[in-house]
Write an enzyme that holds these catalytic residues in place. Structure first.
Site, PDB file in Angstrom:
ATOM      1  N   ASP A 129     -79.716  14.297  48.953  1.00 36.97           N
ATOM      2  CA  ASP A 129     -81.011  14.484  49.634  1.00 36.97           C
ATOM      3  C   ASP A 129     -82.181  14.669  48.677  1.00 36.97           C
ATOM      4  OD1 ASP A 129     -80.145  17.039  48.932  1.00 36.97           O
ATOM      5  OD2 ASP A 129     -80.320  17.875  50.938  1.00 36.97           O
ATOM      6  N   MET A 170     -76.020  17.794  49.504  1.00 42.26           N
ATOM      7  CA  MET A 170     -75.117  17.491  48.382  1.00 42.26           C
ATOM      8  C   MET A 170     -73.902  18.432  48.369  1.00 42.26           C
ATOM      9  SD  MET A 170     -77.989  17.007  45.409  1.00 42.26           S
ATOM     10  CE  MET A 170     -76.845  16.424  44.159  1.00 42.26           C
ATOM     11  N   HIS A 171     -72.945  18.124  47.532  1.00 44.57           N
ATOM     12  CA  HIS A 171     -71.830  19.009  47.116  1.00 44.57           C
ATOM     13  C   HIS A 171     -70.758  19.303  48.164  1.00 44.57           C
ATOM     14  CE1 HIS A 171     -74.790  19.725  44.016  1.00 44.57           C
ATOM     15  NE2 HIS A 171     -75.555  20.457  44.791  1.00 44.57           N
TER      16      HIS A 171
HETATM   17  O1  LIG Z   1     -77.309  22.123  47.074  1.00 43.72           O
HETATM   18  C1  LIG Z   1     -78.342  21.506  47.080  1.00 43.72           C
HETATM   19  C2  LIG Z   1     -78.845  20.807  45.871  1.00 43.72           C
HETATM   20  O2  LIG Z   1     -78.102  21.072  44.729  1.00 43.72           O
HETATM   21  C3  LIG Z   1     -79.115  21.426  48.355  1.00 43.72           C
HETATM   22  O3  LIG Z   1     -80.370  20.873  48.185  1.00 43.72           O
HETATM   23  C4  LIG Z   1     -78.322  20.667  49.386  1.00 43.72           C
HETATM   24  O4  LIG Z   1     -78.355  19.304  49.022  1.00 43.72           O
HETATM   25  C5  LIG Z   1     -78.752  20.942  50.805  1.00 43.72           C
HETATM   26  O5  LIG Z   1     -80.050  20.655  51.093  1.00 43.72           O
HETATM   27  P1  LIG Z   1     -80.883  20.913  52.447  1.00 43.72           P
HETATM   28  O6  LIG Z   1     -79.968  20.880  53.592  1.00 43.72           O
HETATM   29  O7  LIG Z   1     -81.622  22.171  52.232  1.00 43.72           O
HETATM   30  O8  LIG Z   1     -81.838  19.747  52.490  1.00 43.72           O
END
Ligand SMILES: O=C(CO)[C@@H](O)[C@H](O)COP(=O)(O)O
Ligand SMILES: Nc1ncnc2c1ncn2[C@@H]1O[C@H](COP(=O)(O)OP(=O)(O)O)[C@@H](O)[C@H]1O
Length: 507
Positions: free
Chosen positions: A240, A81-82
């Site tokens: 995700d 995300m983000h």
């Molecule tokens: O920043 C967040 C949720 O707010 C993280 O969960 C990212 O979405 C990245 O996730 P992974 O690469 O660890 O799955």
């Protein structure tokens, strides 16, 4: 038999899984790529790496499986995300993507609070201004790289960039868009007030869909490159974590999961919107229409173990290669030999700052209590325990908010470790289960695709039909009180160091 594809654009790599309509894995391929850290607290990735990984993994699952492209009913994409992807008028990527764990935007967070006010931000976006979220990153580029900002015409999240590559559509969906901090989260649409006040042109943002809606179709060019049929539908997909929720059946009240990926997340489904007034956990739209979720985030969960492996475990890597086993499996076996409390060694996993519960981009990792008797094995166990303490911090906030998290699933790379799951069960004091499919986010978006294609009538129905519980780890009566003592001490270390972290950041 119909088939569906789930693509998960993670931080460590992109995994594509081809499932049959019942959720059985037919073929799965992952391609890894690097994360760049040009400065302390910075984190970037190259969107071209994501795009190549998506194209090549789809092509590989289609070839390996031998499935007829006419039988693939749809594609769903999930992603970290983000992250910020900026395109110019000709759709060229303008700079590397500043990703979720980047912490460079403290000044922009202040700017957002000044312009909009913390209360209004929480009311509209359901969250306080956060350094890792997309709006602050957009402002950072505007303030620090005005030439690039000037050329920007389209702003996309990582998985939405992949959608653009696959379909040519500029679009997003509610779960991931919630993490941009430009969405009116209660009403599930862009907030004109937030965009106008921050000076972000709303026309740069894609159209917002629900996660199971059809957002576009695979183009002729992409069909040739991937082996998919031209016109195959691509649904909204999900961030995700919202995707992992569907893949682990967390689609109704009372259900929760913990994921240990690069980040660590504790996530609970809520059928009505629930917001932490202190902003310690995030509130986002769920991938289920008319529902939301809350999630607490540990920035450096699996990241901590990966950092430890890459810097200190070359010997284990070699042994694992010779034995033909996974290196993390060997590391787990080593950590299992150490008692609870790692021989009085504690670890704070704040390698990339911390979100829940501290919201502090300046926090950094700490080994506390290091003695000459400690070995690498003790440090390894301390890393895994420290991550578990920080996930317990998330559970504490949920309990304070009266959100029930006792029906707990585990997923992500770290969730596959029996040792890590036993730490979570002991620290949460509740059973921790796994789903029979280990494909969390990829299965989640494949089920969204199956729903979009009409195979299932709703997202919860797809979950009920496909997701099954596998192992259950019960808390251990003897270990739990031991962990409790260490957890209590763990919670006292950050407050004692908060001011020192800030000083260090200014040096
Ligand atoms: O920043 C967040 C949720 O707010 C993280 O969960 C990212 O979405 C990245 O996730 P992974 O690469 O660890 O799955
Ligand atoms: N067998 C294992 N035991 C403990 N941790 C593991 C194991 N396998 C993977 N991991 C952890 O999981 C992380 C990767 O998880 P994954 O869900 O693939 O991440 P991402 O979604 O960020 O790509 C690794 O960095 C590692 O810390």
């Amino acid at each position: 038999m119909a088939y569906v594809i789930g693509v998960d654009c993670g931080t460590s790599g992109t995994k594509t899984v081809l499932f049959d309509e019942k959720g059985t894995v037919i073929s799965s391929v992952t391609i890894e790529y690097p994360m760049y850290q040009p400065k302390n607290g910075y984190a970037e990735q190259d969107p071209a790496d994501w795009a190549n990984a998506m194209i090549n993994t789809i092509k590989a699952v289609m070839t390996k499986s031998g499935v007829n492209k006419e039988d693939v009913a749809g594609v769903g994409i999930s992603g970290q995300m983000h992250g910020l992807v900026m395109l110019d008028k000709d759709n060229n990527v303008l700079r590397k993507s500043i990703i979720w764990c980047d912490q460079r935007t403290a000044a922009e967070v202040e700017e957002m609070n000044e312009k909009l006010g913390r209360e209004k931000l929480i009311k509209i976006t359901a969250n306080p201004a956060l350094t890792g979220w997309t709006a602050a990153k957009i402002l950072w580029v505007k303030n620090n790289e005005p030439d690039i900002y000037e050329k920007c015409r389209h702003i996309l999240l990582p998985k939405d960039y992949l959608r653009f590559i696959l379909t040519g559509e500029y679009a997003t969906e509610v779960s991931d868009a919630s993490g941009m901090q430009l969405l009116d989260v209660p009403n599930r649409c862009w907030s004109k007030e937030v965009c106008d006040t921050l000076g972000i042109d709303m026309s740069m943002l894609g159209k917002v869909y629900e996660s199971c809606e059809v957002t576009g179709k695979v183009t002729k060019k992409m069909a040739e490159l991937t082996g998919l049929k031209e016109g195959t539908i691509v649904v909204g997909g999900a961030g995700d974590n919202a995707a992992a929720a569907i893949g682990t059946g967390v689609a109704e009240d009372g259900k929760a999961f913990t994921t240990i990926g690069t980040s660590g997340v504790v996530f609970a489904h809520t059928s009505s919107i629930s917001i932490d007034p202190k902003g310690r956990v995030h509130t986002c739209c769920a991938a289920v229409p008319n529902a939301w979720h809350v999630m607490g985030v540990t920035q450096g969960a699996g990241l901590s173990l990966k950092w430890f492996r890459d810097n200190f475990c070359n010997a284990e890597k070699e042994t694992a290669k010779c034995m033909g086993v996974d290196e993390y499996y060997l590391m787990d076996k080593e950590a299992e030999k150490v008692p609870v409390g790692a021989n009085r060694l504690l670890y704070l996993p704040y390698l990339m700052g911390e979100r829940t519960p501290h919201l502090d981009p300046d926090a950094r990792g700490v080994f506390f209590g290091l003695s000459a008797m400690h070995t690498k094995r003790d440090m390894l166990r301390a890393v895994m325990e420290g991550v578990s303490y920080s996930l317990r911090d998330c559970v504490e906030v949920f309990r304070e908010m009266d959100i029930n998290v006792s029906d707990m699933m585990a997923c992500g790379g770290g969730g596959s470790s029996p040792l890590w799951r036993s730490m979570l069960a002991d620290l949460y004091n509740c059973p921790v289960k796994t789903a029979s499919s280990k494909e969390g986010p990829a299965l989640g978006v494949a089920l969204l695709a199956a729903t979009g294609a009409g195979i299932y009538s709703s997202v919860p129905e797809a979950c009920k039909a496909v997701v099954k519980t596998d192992k259950v780890q019960q808390p251990e009566a003897e270990r739990a009180p031991e962990y409790e003592k260490y957890y209590k001490l763990y919670t006292e270390i950050y407050p004692a160091l908060k001011a020192e972290f800030a000083k260090l950041a200014k040096m």
